[in-house]
Design an enzyme around this catalytic site. Structure first.
Site, PDB file in Angstrom:
ATOM      1  N   ASP A  14       0.807  -1.211   0.000  1.00 43.21           N
ATOM      2  CA  ASP A  14       0.000   0.000   0.000  1.00 43.21           C
ATOM      3  C   ASP A  14       0.844   1.268   0.000  1.00 43.21           C
ATOM      4  O   ASP A  14       0.406   2.314   0.444  1.00 43.21           O
ATOM      5  CB  ASP A  14      -0.924   0.012   1.232  1.00 43.21           C
ATOM      6  CG  ASP A  14      -1.926  -1.118   1.200  1.00 43.21           C
ATOM      7  OD1 ASP A  14      -2.253  -1.579   0.102  1.00 43.21           O
ATOM      8  OD2 ASP A  14      -2.363  -1.536   2.280  1.00 43.21           O
ATOM      9  N   GLY A  16       1.936   2.954  -2.580  1.00 43.26           N
ATOM     10  CA  GLY A  16       1.732   3.831  -3.725  1.00 43.26           C
ATOM     11  C   GLY A  16       2.718   3.591  -4.849  1.00 43.26           C
ATOM     12  O   GLY A  16       3.013   4.486  -5.637  1.00 43.26           O
ATOM     13  N   GLY A  18       2.346   1.963  -7.574  1.00 50.37           N
ATOM     14  CA  GLY A  18       1.719   2.152  -8.879  1.00 50.37           C
ATOM     15  C   GLY A  18       1.711   3.600  -9.318  1.00 50.37           C
ATOM     16  O   GLY A  18       1.920   3.908 -10.490  1.00 50.37           O
ATOM     17  N   LYS A  19       1.489   4.493  -8.387  1.00 56.43           N
ATOM     18  CA  LYS A  19       1.484   5.919  -8.718  1.00 56.43           C
ATOM     19  C   LYS A  19       2.873   6.383  -9.150  1.00 56.43           C
ATOM     20  O   LYS A  19       3.017   7.172 -10.074  1.00 56.43           O
ATOM     21  CB  LYS A  19       1.012   6.752  -7.525  1.00 56.43           C
ATOM     22  CG  LYS A  19      -0.377   6.429  -7.052  1.00 56.43           C
ATOM     23  CD  LYS A  19      -1.416   6.820  -8.059  1.00 56.43           C
ATOM     24  CE  LYS A  19      -2.795   6.535  -7.476  1.00 56.43           C
ATOM     25  NZ  LYS A  19      -3.827   6.598  -8.457  1.00 56.43           N
ATOM     26  N   ASN A  39      -5.091  -8.944  -6.000  1.00 55.88           N
ATOM     27  CA  ASN A  39      -5.954  -8.574  -4.884  1.00 55.88           C
ATOM     28  C   ASN A  39      -6.039  -7.067  -4.684  1.00 55.88           C
ATOM     29  O   ASN A  39      -7.032  -6.549  -4.220  1.00 55.88           O
ATOM     30  CB  ASN A  39      -5.490  -9.248  -3.589  1.00 55.88           C
ATOM     31  CG  ASN A  39      -4.041  -8.950  -3.278  1.00 55.88           C
ATOM     32  OD1 ASN A  39      -3.207  -8.952  -4.176  1.00 55.88           O
ATOM     33  ND2 ASN A  39      -3.724  -8.716  -2.021  1.00 55.88           N
ATOM     34  N   ALA A  40      -5.000  -6.350  -5.006  1.00 55.71           N
ATOM     35  CA  ALA A  40      -5.012  -4.890  -4.910  1.00 55.71           C
ATOM     36  C   ALA A  40      -4.949  -4.321  -6.319  1.00 55.71           C
ATOM     37  O   ALA A  40      -4.669  -5.024  -7.279  1.00 55.71           O
ATOM     38  CB  ALA A  40      -3.827  -4.412  -4.087  1.00 55.71           C
ATOM     39  N   GLY A  41      -5.220  -3.096  -6.439  1.00 52.12           N
ATOM     40  CA  GLY A  41      -5.125  -2.442  -7.743  1.00 52.12           C
ATOM     41  C   GLY A  41      -4.826  -0.972  -7.540  1.00 52.12           C
ATOM     42  O   GLY A  41      -4.841  -0.477  -6.418  1.00 52.12           O
ATOM     43  N   HIS A  42      -4.530  -0.314  -8.618  1.00 49.91           N
ATOM     44  CA  HIS A  42      -4.356   1.122  -8.495  1.00 49.91           C
ATOM     45  C   HIS A  42      -5.107   1.813  -9.615  1.00 49.91           C
ATOM     46  O   HIS A  42      -5.318   1.267 -10.687  1.00 49.91           O
ATOM     47  CB  HIS A  42      -2.880   1.530  -8.439  1.00 49.91           C
ATOM     48  CG  HIS A  42      -2.115   1.259  -9.673  1.00 49.91           C
ATOM     49  ND1 HIS A  42      -1.600   0.035  -9.971  1.00 49.91           N
ATOM     50  CD2 HIS A  42      -1.770   2.079 -10.683  1.00 49.91           C
ATOM     51  CE1 HIS A  42      -0.967   0.097 -11.128  1.00 49.91           C
ATOM     52  NE2 HIS A  42      -1.058   1.320 -11.584  1.00 49.91           N
TER      53      HIS A  42
END
Length: 101
Positions: A14, A16, A18-19, A39-42
């Site tokens: 978590d 960041g 991807g950002k 399971n997670a995405g951005h």
């Protein structure tokens, strides 16, 4: 000399990452995802539209880029198919820019 940058998280995903990758992608021809699962995405915002990517690297929107889903990435085929279909429905050229190791 070719340049390689690695964005590596040291927490639980978590941070960041991807950002940060989204900001860096215009400077690179190859964008690779090398670990994790869907399971997670951005969220990405292109052309006044929002997209949530779980498996596909965020460089998929960049012209001339090659996007690699590498070893170590857990692929859920249903989620990947949904991502591809959503992106292609909006005109993204996914099949010519995406490779799976």
């Amino acid at each position: 000399m070719k340049k390689i940058d690695v964005v590596l998280g040291l927490q639980w995903g978590d941070e960041g990452k991807g950002k940060v990758v989204d900001v860096l992608t215009p400077r690179y021809n190859v964008i690779a995802r090398f670990q994790g699962g869907p399971n997670a995405g951005h969220s990405l915002h292109f052309n006044d539209k929002s997209y949530v990517l779980h498996t596909i690297p965020s460089g998929i929107f960049r012209d001339g880029s090659i996007n690699v889903i590498g070893n170590g990435v857990v692929i859920d085929p249903v989620i990947l198919a949904e991502e591809i279909n959503t992106l292609e429905a909006d005109g993204a050229d996914v099949r010519s820019k995406l490779v799976i190791s």
